[in-house]
Write an enzyme that holds these catalytic residues in place. Structure first.
Site: not given
Length: 327
Positions: A138-141
């Site tokens: 994921g992007c935030y991850a």
């Protein structure tokens, strides 16, 4: 989930099926933001043949299965349940099944899947290259794990330390409905969301950030199309050993070195800057790590900057594809 890369389902990926030499790739869910971004990047590179599907047959299982049988690798840009169904559909091909790169949330902490963050650890790029089933992060991850994992591994940040993560993203990461709202002028200039504190990226952040205590994660979206900042504030004098900000910076430098697409910004530069904007890495697959500190040296803010459509989605998928196919 131990936080270590999961074992691969099939350690002996099949040879390239195409007699013409170029690997064949099928993007299942090409019409979405991530799928379109992947297709654009692959077309520009020209390293693979992308198998197209008649738009009228995008949800036809037989048509999709036929393309999977022709493909060396399939990329899933689907909702989670549809991605799980697609994996089963591909597996039904038996020895002719393609390798799978899943851009959904469905398999990021699933047993038997390799986490597609090549710079995460030494040897992770090789694990991705040899895997038959890879979960795109994921992007935030990606930003959060890039900041957390080296410090936990180094023993500077306890796994159960109370962590808060704040992040801001461009609206392109919110899907078709959010994109439409912002581009029509109906959305607010800025908003927090995920305030039930159960965001879908939390499991992978906890697992691959090597945390034993789930952090508080507050995402937000602004009126800009793409770009992302992920920040983690720390009271340094509350950490065991009371490390200096420069110590944390040194850990990042040693962990990442000259490692792929992750760069550690020189500490003197980041300390003097005093501000950072989200759009600087747009249209790249880069991620930058910054360490900011107050003059007294007892507080720090760690910031990861990336393009939510680049290293946070389509760019990362193409990076993983190139590793998996050796192109």
């Amino acid at each position: 989930m131990s936080g270590q890369p999961a074992g691969d389902i099939n350690a002996n990926p099949a040879a390239i099926k195409s007699s013409g030499g170029k690997p064949r790739v099928f993007i299942d869910g090409e019409a979405g933001t991530t799928g379109l971004g992947i297709r654009t990047r692959l077309d520009e590179l020209g390293l693979v043949d992308v198998l197209g599907i008649d738009p009228a047959l995008r949800k036809d299982a037989d048509a999709r299965r036929a393309l999977m049988a022709e493909a060396d690798l399939i990329i899933l840009c689907l909702p989670d349940d549809a991605a799980r169904e697609a994996v089963q559909l591909a597996a039904s091909l038996g020895e002719n099944a393609p390798r799978v790169l899943d851009a959904s949330t469905a398999h990021r902490v699933a047993d038997g899947w390799t986490y597609g963050f090549p710079e995460m650890d030494e040897g992770q790029a090789e694990r991705v290259a040899g895997a038959s089933h890879v979960a795109n992060p994921g992007c935030y991850a990606t930003g959060a794990i890039a900041l957390l994992r080296p410090l936990v591994k180094a023993g500077v940040l306890p796994a159960d330390f109370p962590i808060s993560i704040n992040a801001a993203s461009g609206y392109s990461g919110g899907g078709k409905a959010m994109i439409a709202d912002y581009e029509s002028g109906e959305a607010p200039a800025f908003e927090l969301y995920g305030l039930g504190l159960t965001h879908k990226h939390l499991p992978e952040i906890e697992a691959y950030g090597l945390l034993s205590r789930q952090p508080i994660f507050v995402p937000s979206v602004g009126n800009f199309r793409q770009g992302m900042l992920v920040s983690i504030p720390l009271f340094l004098d509350a950490l065991p050993g009371k490390p200096a900000a420069a110590d944390l910076h040194g850990i990042f430098v040693r962990h990442y070195g000259d490692n792929g697409e992750v760069a550690v910004v020189p500490f003197a530069d980041s300390k003097a800057a005093g501000r950072i904007e989200a759009l600087a890495l747009n249209d790249t697959n880069r991620l930058e790590i910054n360490v900011f500190a107050n003059p007294a040296g007892d507080r720090a803010v760690l910031v990861a900057r990336l393009d939510n459509l680049g290293k946070g989605a389509s760019g990362a998928a193409v990076q993983n594809l190139r590793l998996m196919l050796g192109v």
